[in-house]
Motif scaffolding. Structure first.
Motif, PDB file in Angstrom:
ATOM      1  N   UNK A 133       0.805  -1.217   0.000  1.00  0.00           N
ATOM      2  CA  UNK A 133       0.000   0.000   0.000  1.00  0.00           C
ATOM      3  C   UNK A 133       0.842   1.272   0.000  1.00  0.00           C
ATOM      4  N   UNK A 134       2.027   1.224   0.604  1.00  0.00           N
ATOM      5  CA  UNK A 134       2.869   2.422   0.624  1.00  0.00           C
ATOM      6  C   UNK A 134       3.713   2.562  -0.638  1.00  0.00           C
ATOM      7  N   UNK A 169       1.641  11.417  20.603  1.00  0.00           N
ATOM      8  CA  UNK A 169       2.226  10.174  21.112  1.00  0.00           C
ATOM      9  C   UNK A 169       3.041   9.444  20.053  1.00  0.00           C
ATOM     10  N   UNK A 170       2.754   8.150  19.869  1.00  0.00           N
ATOM     11  CA  UNK A 170       3.521   7.330  18.920  1.00  0.00           C
ATOM     12  C   UNK A 170       3.380   7.815  17.485  1.00  0.00           C
ATOM     13  N   UNK A 171       2.305   8.548  17.174  1.00  0.00           N
ATOM     14  CA  UNK A 171       2.091   8.992  15.800  1.00  0.00           C
ATOM     15  C   UNK A 171       3.125  10.029  15.354  1.00  0.00           C
ATOM     16  N   UNK A 172       3.885  10.565  16.307  1.00  0.00           N
ATOM     17  CA  UNK A 172       4.955  11.483  15.912  1.00  0.00           C
ATOM     18  C   UNK A 172       6.015  10.750  15.088  1.00  0.00           C
ATOM     19  N   UNK A 173       6.170   9.451  15.343  1.00  0.00           N
ATOM     20  CA  UNK A 173       7.186   8.660  14.627  1.00  0.00           C
ATOM     21  C   UNK A 173       6.563   8.054  13.367  1.00  0.00           C
ATOM     22  N   UNK A 174       6.459   8.840  12.313  1.00  0.00           N
ATOM     23  CA  UNK A 174       5.968   8.361  11.023  1.00  0.00           C
ATOM     24  C   UNK A 174       4.543   7.807  11.109  1.00  0.00           C
ATOM     25  N   UNK A 175       3.757   8.357  12.060  1.00  0.00           N
ATOM     26  CA  UNK A 175       2.404   7.841  12.273  1.00  0.00           C
ATOM     27  C   UNK A 175       1.496   7.965  11.068  1.00  0.00           C
ATOM     28  N   UNK A 176       1.700   9.044  10.277  1.00  0.00           N
ATOM     29  CA  UNK A 176       0.842   9.236   9.110  1.00  0.00           C
ATOM     30  C   UNK A 176       0.960   8.058   8.147  1.00  0.00           C
ATOM     31  N   UNK A 177       2.205   7.651   7.848  1.00  0.00           N
ATOM     32  CA  UNK A 177       2.388   6.539   6.897  1.00  0.00           C
ATOM     33  C   UNK A 177       1.973   5.213   7.519  1.00  0.00           C
ATOM     34  N   UNK A 178       2.218   5.053   8.811  1.00  0.00           N
ATOM     35  CA  UNK A 178       1.811   3.811   9.475  1.00  0.00           C
ATOM     36  C   UNK A 178       0.294   3.654   9.379  1.00  0.00           C
ATOM     37  N   UNK A 179      -0.435   4.741   9.608  1.00  0.00           N
ATOM     38  CA  UNK A 179      -1.902   4.685   9.525  1.00  0.00           C
ATOM     39  C   UNK A 179      -2.377   4.413   8.104  1.00  0.00           C
ATOM     40  N   UNK A 180      -1.735   5.031   7.122  1.00  0.00           N
ATOM     41  CA  UNK A 180      -2.111   4.784   5.723  1.00  0.00           C
ATOM     42  C   UNK A 180      -1.943   3.306   5.389  1.00  0.00           C
ATOM     43  N   UNK A 181      -0.821   2.734   5.802  1.00  0.00           N
ATOM     44  CA  UNK A 181      -0.537   1.331   5.489  1.00  0.00           C
ATOM     45  C   UNK A 181      -1.570   0.398   6.095  1.00  0.00           C
ATOM     46  N   UNK A 182      -2.093   0.752   7.272  1.00  0.00           N
ATOM     47  CA  UNK A 182      -3.042  -0.122   7.955  1.00  0.00           C
ATOM     48  C   UNK A 182      -4.485   0.101   7.508  1.00  0.00           C
ATOM     49  N   UNK A 183      -4.799   1.330   7.080  1.00  0.00           N
ATOM     50  CA  UNK A 183      -6.197   1.654   6.796  1.00  0.00           C
ATOM     51  C   UNK A 183      -6.535   1.631   5.317  1.00  0.00           C
ATOM     52  N   UNK A 184      -5.546   1.459   4.472  1.00  0.00           N
ATOM     53  CA  UNK A 184      -5.808   1.444   3.037  1.00  0.00           C
ATOM     54  C   UNK A 184      -6.758   0.311   2.686  1.00  0.00           C
ATOM     55  N   UNK A 185      -7.707   0.579   1.844  1.00  0.00           N
ATOM     56  CA  UNK A 185      -8.794  -0.301   1.385  1.00  0.00           C
ATOM     57  C   UNK A 185      -9.670  -0.829   2.528  1.00  0.00           C
ATOM     58  N   UNK A 186      -9.622  -0.125   3.692  1.00  0.00           N
ATOM     59  CA  UNK A 186     -10.538  -0.418   4.791  1.00  0.00           C
ATOM     60  C   UNK A 186     -11.861   0.290   4.493  1.00  0.00           C
ATOM     61  N   UNK A 187     -12.982  -0.448   4.350  1.00  0.00           N
ATOM     62  CA  UNK A 187     -14.258   0.200   4.017  1.00  0.00           C
ATOM     63  C   UNK A 187     -14.721   1.187   5.082  1.00  0.00           C
TER      64      UNK A 187
END
Length: 747
Positions: free
Chosen positions: A279-280, A431-449
């Motif tokens: 996804x990334x 919190x943890x999202x400061x460490x590349x949280x944006x991309x981590x969330x994209x990778x996990x939520x991509x194609x999530x309805x």
């Protein structure tokens, strides 16, 4: 000492691994050791089953494979034998999984190693290698080898005959396209996609409208939605509701101030790594694993060759205590004065799946010090290695940073008995999202309805009883959503979640489905072909145990039971052998050893017997299998007549009745009878069918002159091989006219 040196007199210890790249890295660590070391690589498995035959035998209640040395593994074994002479110890360090244990067993058997020292490690660092050598010696786990053999033999006793049965039955049903096979992993994987494809095909979208109201309160604009969905036939009810919304007071009935902590995602396991990389970066799963293996086996750095990540084929979320301690120390230094606010000083725990190999670690960097941070590491990694490594690095580090904090308050407004609902989603602390949280969330939520739930929504403060003044009351049109198609990433994690396959095989599933032409990947989404749907329907009807998801999960659990001495290897193989026999009986299928020879076989064998001056015996003609054996013995070798015009790599061979590419998955096949018919109809200047096909394989199109038309007129034209309808091979087709005649010319 360099990798692969075999002077026995110079070696005090011998260490054997699987990969040459891994051997090179480890040899670099051991070159300064007080003892001398030779590090050799096997290049993977030592033994395998035969490729073109069943290869499984049953004797006195025991199933045995006809194992043989793969390829040039006899030379590998010879090198090991030479290197072990005079060695004070032979360490076998193949991977710590079923395949690695089997490789270790085969090395011991073929190289005749009397006192093997079995060690394993999950990261290739100097410290990990030294600790394994000093403190990690363990016995060979025979039950793990039994489990590997059970899986391999069951794959054969299921896949080999079931593939033959489905091809035979498709011929009986006069299907135009024959499947290349089915099997224990590929069938349930195809079933997931097939059921989803049917749901998509059968879905009928419906339109509806919802009432929405825009407000402004305490300087903040926001929108609330009424959850009722009005279909076209409910237009009157919707108008009545709209009237109520326009004439009744809008009163805050409930307001709950909710602050939720959001934990970081767990560190990577194989399936989640493949999903995130797709996804990334749009990396295919097999390419992701190639990069991960390179990072694991070691890369050249300014301070020597070193492994960058731990073993990449794992289903465990476990992180070692020493890794967590190092992360805490590095993060504390990184955040400085903010460390107390951001760094979690105790180890965060993540729950594994029931059947996960908890002794393994998650995929993580081997080191966390400054020189291993991605910004520095990119100097000695390729671009794609850097992208994958950076993703692994920040995902791992984020697990020891405190939870993010979100406002998820809920607002309920009453309008004359009608309800409007709103939910906040506002980050209060990163919190943890400061460490590349944006991309981590994209990778996990991509194609999530349900990804829309994560859009930021800010709500002001309210008091119960507040009366709100609407800015606008309107309706929005919507449509029921088609069941989401599987993307590559979501499919991989679905396989893992449902227990289909293991980390070592996940990246091979989609390529196998594509190779068999059951699935097409279009812009990252998986589409099942008509052949794939037909195969899945057949399997569901005639061998539902093979593509049933629960059965597939149970099989993996049974292998675990064999590995832990809780189930007999042979009983498990027997269970699947009986299932295949039941399918044969239900369909009336006979193996070649049970079927009588066909008339074509008898005629061909008789001709070969005359040419060879031998006699066909009763044993030769007893069955289709026995006569096939006779034909194979006496027929002339099939001749290669050119390169395949479709795959452009494999040769085309002239068989008795067909010209066919040697790559079975390619599909290039020209029936000799059709070529002979072409010769008879147009009379081109070729002595026989072989000469014509050989010439046409040399170029994209072939010019043929002085051909005879229907009325006896002469003409010239260009011809080429083109695919026939319904997948029925290829044929000779006219692709253009040529103006001049007189001699045969080609382009």
């Amino acid at each position: 000492m360099g990798v692969g040196l075999i002077e026995a007199t110079m070696a005090k210890y011998l260490l054997i691994v699987e990969s040459p790249a891994k051997a090179k890295t480890i040899a670099g660590y051991l070159k300064d050791a007080p003892d001398e070391w030779v590090v050799l690589a096997t290049g993977g498995h030592i033994e395998d089953l035969p490729r073109n035959e069943y290869g499984v035998e049953y004797h006195h209640g025991h199933y045995q494979g006809r194992w043989h040395l793969k390829g040039k593994k006899d030379k590998v074994i010879q090198r090991i034998r030479e290197a072990k002479r005079g060695a004070d110890g032979v360490y076998i360090a193949s991977d710590d999984d079923r395949e690695g244990e089997r490789i270790a067993r085969d090395i011991i058997k073929h190289a005749k190693i009397d006192n093997p020292l079995r060690i394993t490690f999950t990261e290739i660092t100097k410290d990990a290698i030294q600790q394994a050598i000093l403190h990690g010696i363990r016995p060979l786990h025979d039950s793990t080898v039994e489990s590997q053999e059970a899986r391999r033999l069951i794959d054969r006793v299921v896949g080999y005959p079931m593939s033959a049965i489905i091809r035979w039955h498709f011929r009986v049903m006069k299907r135009h396209v024959l499947p290349s096979g089915i099997g224990r992993v590929i069938s349930p994987a195809l079933n997931i996609l097939g059921m989803n494809e049917k749901a998509i095909e059968e879905f009928v979208p419906e339109s509806y409208e919802q009432i929405v109201v825009d407000y402004s309160h305490r300087g903040q604009q926001f929108r609330l939605t009424n959850n009722l969905k009005y279909k076209p036939e409910a237009a009157a009810e919707m108008e009545a509701a709209l009237h109520a919304f326009r004439t009744s007071p809008h009163v805050v009935e409930n307001y709950k101030r909710i602050t939720n902590e959001v934990r970081p995602y767990p560190p990577f396991i194989t399936a989640r790594l493949q999903r995130a990389a797709f996804y990334l970066f749009r990396f295919e799963p097999d390419y992701t694993m190639k990069l991960a293996q390179e990072l694991y086996e070691g890369v050249d750095t300014p301070w020597g060759r070193t492994g960058m990540i731990t073993y990449p084929r794992t289903d465990s979320y476990h992180l070692s205590d020493h890794a967590v301690d190092e992360m805490i120390a590095i993060l504390t230094d990184h955040y400085g004065e903010e460390a107390d606010e951001y760094v979690l000083m105790t180890k965060r725990q993540f729950e594994n799946k029931t059947n996960a190999q908890a002794a393994h670690e998650a995929i993580r960097p081997t080191h966390f010090s400054e020189e291993y941070w991605p910004g520095v590491a990119q100097q000695y990694l390729t671009e794609d290695q850097t992208r994958l490594y950076e993703m692994i690095f920040y995902r791992t580090m984020s697990t020891q940073v405190r939870n993010a904090l979100y406002d998820m308050s809920i607002l309920e407004v009453d309008v004359g008995g009608n309800k409007l609902i709103g939910r906040a989603y506002e980050r209060l602390f990163d919190g943890w999202e400061r460490l590349d949280g944006h991309r981590i969330n994209i990778a996990e939520r991509n194609d999530d309805p349900n990804a829309f739930k994560y859009r930021e929504v800010v709500l002001p403060e309210f008091d119960v009883g507040d009366e709100l003044r609407p800015l606008e009351i309107t309706t929005v049109e919507g449509h029921t959503k088609t069941p989401p198609r599987y993307g590559v990433g979501r499919f991989i994690t679905t396989l893992d979640n449902k227990g289909i396959g293991r980390p070592s095989t996940l990246d091979t599933v989609i390529p196998n489905l594509e190779k068999k032409k059951y699935v097409k990947v279009v812009k990252g989404m998986l589409h099942v072909t008509q052949l794939g749907m037909d195969v899945n329907d057949w399997t569901t009807e005639h061998a539902s145990w093979l593509n049933d998801l629960e059965e597939s999960k149970r099989f993996e659990e049974q292998l675990d039971a064999v590995e832990h001495d809780k189930q007999s290897r042979d009983e498990l193989i027997e269970e699947y052998t009986k299932r295949v026999a039941e399918v044969k009986q239900a369909l009336g299928y006979q193996d070649m050893s049970e079927r009588p020879p066909s008339q074509n076989q008898l005629t061909f064998a008789a001709r070969l017997a005359r040419e060879a001056g031998v006699t066909l015996t009763d044993e030769d003609v007893r069955s289709a299998a026995s006569i096939s054996k006779f034909i194979s013995k006496y027929k002339k070798p099939n001749q290669e007549i050119g390169k395949c015009p479709v795959c452009k790599t494999h040769p085309v061979v002239a068989y008795e009745k067909v010209y066919q590419c040697t790559n079975k998955e390619c599909g290039f096949r020209v029936w000799k009878k059709s070529v002979e018919n072409f010769l008879e109809r147009y009379h081109p200047e070729y002595q026989d069918a072989d000469a014509l096909v050989t010439d046409m394989l040399r170029r994209k199109k072939t010019r043929m002159d002085d051909l005879t038309g229907k009325n006896g007129n002469r003409f010239s034209a260009y011809y080429a091989f083109e695919a026939r309808e319904h997948g029925n091979g290829y044929g000779i087709s006219r692709v253009g006219w040529a103006r001049k005649t007189g001699g045969t010319k080609h382009e």
